[in-house]
Design a protein around this motif. Structure first.
Motif, PDB file in Angstrom:
ATOM      1  N   TRP A 177       0.813  -1.218   0.000  1.00  6.58           N
ATOM      2  CA  TRP A 177       0.000   0.000   0.000  1.00  6.58           C
ATOM      3  C   TRP A 177       0.845   1.266   0.000  1.00  6.58           C
ATOM      4  O   TRP A 177       0.472   2.251  -0.628  1.00  6.58           O
ATOM      5  N   GLN A 178       1.932   1.225   0.702  1.00  7.14           N
ATOM      6  CA  GLN A 178       2.750   2.423   0.863  1.00  7.14           C
ATOM      7  C   GLN A 178       3.238   2.943  -0.491  1.00  7.14           C
ATOM      8  O   GLN A 178       3.802   2.200  -1.289  1.00  7.14           O
ATOM      9  N   GLY A 179       2.992   4.217  -0.747  1.00  4.32           N
ATOM     10  CA  GLY A 179       3.441   4.839  -1.989  1.00  4.32           C
ATOM     11  C   GLY A 179       2.524   4.615  -3.173  1.00  4.32           C
ATOM     12  O   GLY A 179       2.775   5.143  -4.263  1.00  4.32           O
ATOM     13  N   LYS A 180       1.456   3.869  -2.998  1.00  4.29           N
ATOM     14  CA  LYS A 180       0.524   3.601  -4.102  1.00  4.29           C
ATOM     15  C   LYS A 180      -0.577   4.662  -4.118  1.00  4.29           C
ATOM     16  O   LYS A 180      -0.977   5.188  -3.092  1.00  4.29           O
ATOM     17  N   TYR A 465      -4.464   5.070   6.286  1.00  2.43           N
ATOM     18  CA  TYR A 465      -4.915   5.412   4.944  1.00  2.43           C
ATOM     19  C   TYR A 465      -6.367   5.898   4.947  1.00  2.43           C
ATOM     20  O   TYR A 465      -7.184   5.461   5.759  1.00  2.43           O
ATOM     21  N   SER A 466      -6.641   6.783   4.004  1.00  2.00           N
ATOM     22  CA  SER A 466      -8.024   7.085   3.632  1.00  2.00           C
ATOM     23  C   SER A 466      -8.189   6.610   2.199  1.00  2.00           C
ATOM     24  O   SER A 466      -7.214   6.463   1.464  1.00  2.00           O
ATOM     25  N   TRP A 467      -9.426   6.360   1.776  1.00  2.00           N
ATOM     26  CA  TRP A 467      -9.622   5.829   0.425  1.00  2.00           C
ATOM     27  C   TRP A 467     -10.997   6.204  -0.093  1.00  2.00           C
ATOM     28  O   TRP A 467     -11.911   6.537   0.661  1.00  2.00           O
ATOM     29  N   ILE A 492      -9.803   1.375  -5.857  1.00  2.00           N
ATOM     30  CA  ILE A 492      -9.874   2.469  -4.895  1.00  2.00           C
ATOM     31  C   ILE A 492      -8.694   3.414  -5.068  1.00  2.00           C
ATOM     32  O   ILE A 492      -7.599   3.006  -5.479  1.00  2.00           O
ATOM     33  N   ILE A 493      -8.937   4.694  -4.772  1.00  2.00           N
ATOM     34  CA  ILE A 493      -7.883   5.697  -4.701  1.00  2.00           C
ATOM     35  C   ILE A 493      -7.448   5.799  -3.253  1.00  2.00           C
ATOM     36  O   ILE A 493      -8.298   5.978  -2.358  1.00  2.00           O
TER      37      ILE A 493
END
Length: 500
Positions: A177-180, A465-467, A492-493
């Motif tokens: 997830w990190q950096g995506k 994270y938020s998405w 998802i963003i």
């Protein structure tokens, strides 16, 4: 010579005539007995309403097609209920099936399992699961195996596993997830749940071997409820091939572990996994289980811990994104747990069973997802005796189907059932109306592990994270193969939250 031949011909013809008469007599007697028994019972009470459709095929094709979408079986069921009532019959892969009313029928099936009915699976399930797997066991054998395997999924076991699951969750978010900026939710949740159960079961870490393993597992699961056509190009053929690859990997890990045990060099981290226990801890009679049992039940445990949780987590992420007020409440609850850790001076990244118990609203959100999209919509039991139920006669050998679609979506038990509403779980539902993991002696063994691993995932997700949905207007359809999933296009963003 001629007379001898004629004699032989005469005897042969006479014997054939006698045999024919015998066969006809037996057939007529059997038919009269069957018909008289049928009408004897019909004079007393009728069969459940419904139709068997075409010979053997019955409603198999339309039922399997309905299974392709997460909402398909509910719609198919509702049509039958509107036409025939809450108890009805149909034919599936050659078997007469009775759908029971809910919740009374579900209660009847589960409480009489082992006496008037026992678990039933289509033939392809035996081919794909194996005949040693807990799922397909019945009677005393099922009790013995379940008693043995329960030790890996009780509360004491959860307390042992929580640190490893938590560590795997943090590693997952760092690696994937990190950096995506954009992710396919289902891909990510499958990676998390699969790596978690592989690590717990066999100390198998992420890498090329696990990636290949996951690919084979996805092919295997898609064969569970397809037509059992074992020819190239068909899903069942591909699933059988995948099963062979999976069992070969498990067998290789077993051989490696046995060598480590023999040389007394098993790493400490491996001494607590399920594979190690299966190889070293005897059953209740003091015997170690044979290899087929170990391989097939590891296969079952892997699918129990992976496929069900991955799909549900992806659906949960979707519903949280669709409902900002739900996200706000989850964040509030998880921040409260985090603040409590900071105040007590404990590591905010480490979770305890007490923390899991405190995630009440978050679990309500997952339960609401499971109500709308349960892991299983129902399974079958086979009658071992003639039954009488609510004025209907159900012959021996017919299948009974418990089902949660008509109760999960019934406004009598769940107000405004099509609405996603976690607040409904502030009160307990009517017994036998909420069955996302089945019920009775064959209730899913790993449901508590699934609960723990999903809550840990969401804890780290909302803290970091938020998405939002790439397509906020998307509202289905969802797929089922065989468990409910978000389609691949539901992405998802993501935005990483900077710690304050």
């Amino acid at each position: 010579m001629a007379s001898s031949w004629n004699g032989l011909s005469f005897v042969s013809a006479k014997e054939s005539y006698t045999t024919l008469i015998t066969v006809l007599a037996v057939t007529i007697l059997w038919t009269l007995w069957s018909v008289s028994g049928y009408f004897r019972h019909r004079n007393r009470m009728p069969l459940p309403p419904g139709s068997f459709g075409l010979p053997f095929i019955g409603q198999t094709i339309e039922y399997v097609l309905a299974m392709r979408t997460a909402d398909g079986i509910r719609q198919w069921m509702q049509k039958q209920v509107d036409k025939h009532g809450p108890i009805f019959r149909y034919r599936f892969i050659g078997y007469p099936v009775v759908i029971m009313d809910q919740p009374e029928g579900n209660k009847f099936i589960f409480q009489s399992e082992g006496t008037s009915n026992h678990i039933f699976w289509p033939s392809q399930m035996f081919s794909l699961m194996g005949r040693h797997a807990l799922t397909v066991q019945t009677g005393e054998r099922h009790k013995l195996v379940r008693r043995y395997l329960t030790r890996y999924f009780d509360r004491n076991a959860m307390s042992r596993y929580i640190r490893g699951v938590n560590r795997n969750a943090m590693r997952h978010f760092t690696n994937h997830w990190q950096g995506k900026e954009q992710l396919a939710g289902l891909d990510m949740t499958n990676l998390y749940t699969f790596s978690t159960i592989c690590n717990l079961a066999m100390s198998l870490e992420e890498g090329p071997q696990m990636d290949k393993f996951l690919e084979e597992f996805l092919a295997w699961t898609k064969g569970l409820f397809c037509f059992p056509i074992n020819l190239p190009g068909f899903q069942f053929y591909r699933a059988l091939k995948a099963r062979s690859v999976i069992l070969e990997v498990i067998e290789g890990l077993m051989e490696q572990r046995r060598k480590e045990i023999a040389e007394d060099r098993v790493p400490e981290v491996k001494q607590t996994d399920i594979l190690h226990s299966l190889l070293t801890v005897p059953d209740g009679e003091g015997n170690l289980f044979p290899d087929p049992f170990i391989k097939e039940n590891l296969l079952l445990l892997l699918i129990t811990g992976f496929d069900t949780s991955g799909g549900i987590l992806a659906m949960t992420i979707y519903y949280i994104a669709k409902n900002p007020s739900v996200y706000k409440e989850i964040l509030k609850e998880q921040k409260s747990i985090l603040e409590g850790k900071r105040e007590s001076g404990t590591d905010e990244n480490e979770l305890t069973m007490e923390d899991i118990s405190a995630m009440k609203y978050t679990w309500n959100v997952i339960q609401e997802t499971l109500r709308l999209h349960p892991v299983l919509v129902g399974t079958y039991r086979k009658t071992v005796t003639d039954l009488e139920y609510k004025g209907y006669y159900i012959p021996k050998g017919w299948l009974l189907s418990w089902n949660n679609q008509h109760s999960h979506y019934n406004p009598k038990y769940f107000k405004d059932p099509l609405k996603f509403d976690p607040s409904r779980w502030e009160t307990r539902p009517t017994p036998f109306t909420y069955l996302p993991f089945g019920g009775g002696p064959h209730t899913c063994l790993g449901n508590e592990f699934a609960r723990m691993s999903m809550l840990i995932f969401i804890y780290h997700l909302v803290q970091n994270y938020s998405w939002s949905l790439v397509d906020p207007s998307y509202d289905g359809p969802f797929i089922r193969d065989p468990v409910a999933r978000t389609p691949d296009r539901v992405s998802i963003i993501v935005k990483q939250i900077v710690a304050s």
